[in-house]
Design a protein around this motif. Structure first.
Motif, mmCIF file in Angstrom:
data_model
loop_
_atom_site.group_PDB
_atom_site.id
_atom_site.type_symbol
_atom_site.label_atom_id
_atom_site.label_comp_id
_atom_site.label_asym_id
_atom_site.label_seq_id
_atom_site.Cartn_x
_atom_site.Cartn_y
_atom_site.Cartn_z
ATOM 1 N N VAL A 1 8.395 -1.756 5.038
ATOM 2 C CA VAL A 1 8.516 -2.176 3.344
ATOM 3 C C VAL A 1 8.666 -3.774 2.593
ATOM 4 O O VAL A 1 8.232 -3.930 1.930
ATOM 5 N N ALA B 1 5.766 -6.217 3.867
ATOM 6 C CA ALA B 1 5.205 -6.282 2.688
ATOM 7 C C ALA B 1 5.594 -6.971 1.616
ATOM 8 O O ALA B 1 4.890 -7.586 1.270
ATOM 9 N N ILE C 1 1.516 -0.604 -0.522
ATOM 10 C CA ILE C 1 2.727 -0.533 -0.160
ATOM 11 C C ILE C 1 2.824 0.903 0.927
ATOM 12 O O ILE C 1 2.704 0.866 2.116
ATOM 13 N N VAL D 1 8.094 5.843 -1.327
ATOM 14 C CA VAL D 1 8.291 4.179 -1.367
ATOM 15 C C VAL D 1 9.324 4.291 -2.199
ATOM 16 O O VAL D 1 10.165 3.419 -1.850
#
Length: 623
Positions: A28, A31, A45, A62
């Motif tokens: 995460v 990204a 993501i 997420v």
């Protein structure tokens, strides 16, 4: 605060290092870093976290990962992770990440190169390359992220190496370059740009036979492994060596270093378009005169594109939006011509709405890559590889990219240039609200004064002023649309025996108004056809906006309310307003005022044509 990912991921806050140990949280944050100062959607993501196969609960998971990341980073750093629909945005200054610093060095190198300071340019490029530690993303457990972004970063590094080699060759440091070039060509034996630079360095060091042996060896590899002959630029270097046009030269005492005669840079160089033997792309088409009513809008656009400082990792993006025929393309192209001097690396242009169906980015990228110097036979087939190569080639440059008549953000995203000083100018009938970070300028129809000025510029002020009431009638029918006014003026200009009053009667009494608003290959109806074809489909339980539009044409009214549509179609007011809003979005209906949606004369005539084509249709009265 410093985020390092040109090597193993490292987050440094003041004097301490924050270790993000959870594997998926590392994906995460990687990204977010790779999209610093841009919104990255939760869906994208999730694609990275689960390598293209996210579970149904991916969005919620997420969000949990982001929450834990914020906790790990502490209050100051976590405040940089902002929630922005449809995902998240990580705010970073240019010097708060090694990639941002890398981009800044590349930008300064390009500026110094343009001024002829190759010594300074080479030093900046060396400083940029010194920021790389090991292979980036190697410790990030996401094959998808490594395939997409890892290749992009590696290409960016190789391109920067090539730029430094070009600067060093221009400074006649060919002998010092040979060992380094030999090592890197062994790692990348099929990269013709590097092979070409090594051939030049060998030749200028008095090692002509080795340079020609390298060419022969590379040709064998290309034929055996790719089934292809060397590209035109590598063959050109071989020809120069064979004909001894590029003999090495050492500067005399007190003489400044200068590049030797002949090709001073190998294929793939972008320190200078001319040095690479290619013209700088200059693709902006010619454009009709700008309406004086749009001068203010042009000044605002020009100011945004030339003066606004962008955060590291972003590209200044402006979107001109409005209904078809309102003058978006003319305004955008005038602005593009006005700012072209600041786009020192050239201008790329594509009309995305030129075909049926509209052009995709996959279709445009090969042309852009070829315009940027990539041989046609070296353009990747894979879409993601084309995008990565495009970003690499445009990163650190100052290009202006103009995308005309875009219909969706999906067409645009792959054509956004790499960061480092480029500008993107887009025209679209849609608002493109999902194009993150874009500055949007909505171009409205002309008011009465602007409409009269445009008509007078075509038929002459005296003729327009002789029949003011009739002229206002013609312009009322044209609804402030420059395209319609130009067509009306053209028809009057072609028929000097017509009075404006006669033409006004033809417009107001015509059974098919849009037939009157045609001149040569210009017409209002084709513009409206594009808008109608782009109507979004309704939800399964919703009301079809196209059917509502046809019903409006049957009623023939100037305005309608959501309540009346709900009664006619037997749906809820929310469903009715959803359909009406879809028509507003498609420029087939005016935005609501006091609860009523309005149709100007052109839209009313077009809706009436659709109603005539439908036998079994609902009928609607004003309400």
């Amino acid at each position: 605060m410093n985020f390092l990912f040109l090597g193993p991921l490292s987050v440094r806050l003041n004097a301490r290092e924050v270790h993000v140990s959870a594997p998926r949280q590392r994906v995460v944050i990687a990204a977010l870093l790779l999209n610093a100062n841009r919104v990255i959607s939760v869906d994208r993501i999730a694609e990275y976290v689960w390598d293209g196969a996210p579970p149904p609960s991916a969005a919620a998971t997420v969000r949990t990962y982001v929450m834990r990341l914020r906790q790990s980073l502490g209050e100051h750093a976590s405040a940089r992770i902002l929630t922005r629909a449809p995902g998240y945005l990580l705010e970073l200054g240019e010097h708060e990440s090694d990639l941002g610093q890398f981009t800044a060095h590349r930008r300064r190198a390009a500026e110094l190169s343009e001024r002829g300071d190759m010594e300074g340019s080479s030093a900046e490029l060396a400083a940029a390359l010194a920021l790389w530690r090991e292979e980036p993303l190697a410790d990030i457990p996401s094959r998808t992220l490594r395939d997409v972004e890892g290749r992009y970063l590696q290409e960016l590094r190789l391109q920067t190496m090539e730029l430094r080699f070009d600067a060093e060759l221009a400074l006649l440091r060919h002998a010092e370059l040979v060992p380094e070039l030999v090592r890197i060509v062994r790692k990348h034996p099929l990269r013709e740009a590097l092979v070409g630079k090594l051939m030049l360095a060998l030749f200028r060091s008095g090692r002509q036979s080795e340079a020609l042996d390298l060419y022969r060896h590379t040709r064998v590899l290309l034929v055996e492994q790719l089934g292809a002959e060397p590209g035109a630029e590598l063959r050109e270097i071989q020809r120069h060596i064979l004909s001894a046009h590029d003999r090495p030269r050492t500067p005399g005492p007190g003489e400044p270093s200068a590049a030797a005669p002949g090709p001073a840079a190998a294929p793939g160089s972008d320190t200078s378009w001319e040095r690479a033997g290619r013209p700088r792309p200059a693709q902006l088409p010619s454009v009709p005169p700008l309406l004086s009513a749009h001068a203010g809008a042009m000044a605002r656009l020009e100011h945004f594109l030339t003066t606004r400082a962008q955060p590291a990792g972003t590209v200044a993006t402006a979107v001109v939006t409005g209904r078809g025929g309102v003058g978006k393309s003319v305004l955008a192209l005038h602005t593009a011509h006005a700012v072209r001097e600041s786009s020192v690396d050239g201008q790329l242009y594509a009309d995305l709405g030129a075909g049926t169906p509209p052009l995709t980015a996959h279709a445009v990228l090969p042309r852009f890559l070829a315009d940027l110097g990539v041989p046609r036979d070296e353009i990747p087939e894979e879409a993601s590889e084309r995008e990565s190569l495009y970003r690499s080639l445009t990163s650190g440059r100052r290009l202006l990219v103009v995308l005309d008549n875009a219909s969706s953000t999906a067409q645009i995203r792959p054509l956004i240039p790499g960061s480092g000083g480029s500008r993107l100018l887009v025209t679209s009938r849609r608002r493109l609200a999902d194009l993150e970070g874009a500055h949007t300028l909505v171009l409205p129809p002309l008011d009465e004064a602007g409409s009269l000025e445009l008509l007078g510029s075509i038929v002459g002020p005296a003729r327009a002023g002789a029949e003011p009431r009739a002229a206002r009638t013609v312009l009322a029918v044209c609804a402030g649309l420059p395209l319609a006014i130009r067509i009306a003026g053209t028809r009057l200009l072609e028929r000097p025996h017509w009075s404006i009053g006669h033409f006004a009667r033809r417009l107001t009494e015509a059974p098919r108004l849009l037939d009157e608003l045609c001149a040569g290959d210009l017409g209002v109806r084709p513009c409206l056809d594009v808008d109608h074809a782009g109507l979004r489909r309704p939800a399964p339980a919703g009301v079809d906006p196209a059917k509502v539009f046809t019903a409006l044409g049957a009623a023939g009214d100037c305005s309608v309310s959501g309540t009346r549509v709900a009664v006619v179609f037997g749906c809820s007011e929310a469903q009715a307003e959803e359909a009406l809003d879809a028509l507003v979005e498609a420029n087939l209906l005016g935005a609501p005022h006091a609860g009523r949606y309005r149709l100007d004369p052109l839209l009313r005539a077009y809706a009436g044509e659709h109603a005539q084509a439908v036998h079994d249709r609902p009928f609607m009265r004003a309400g």
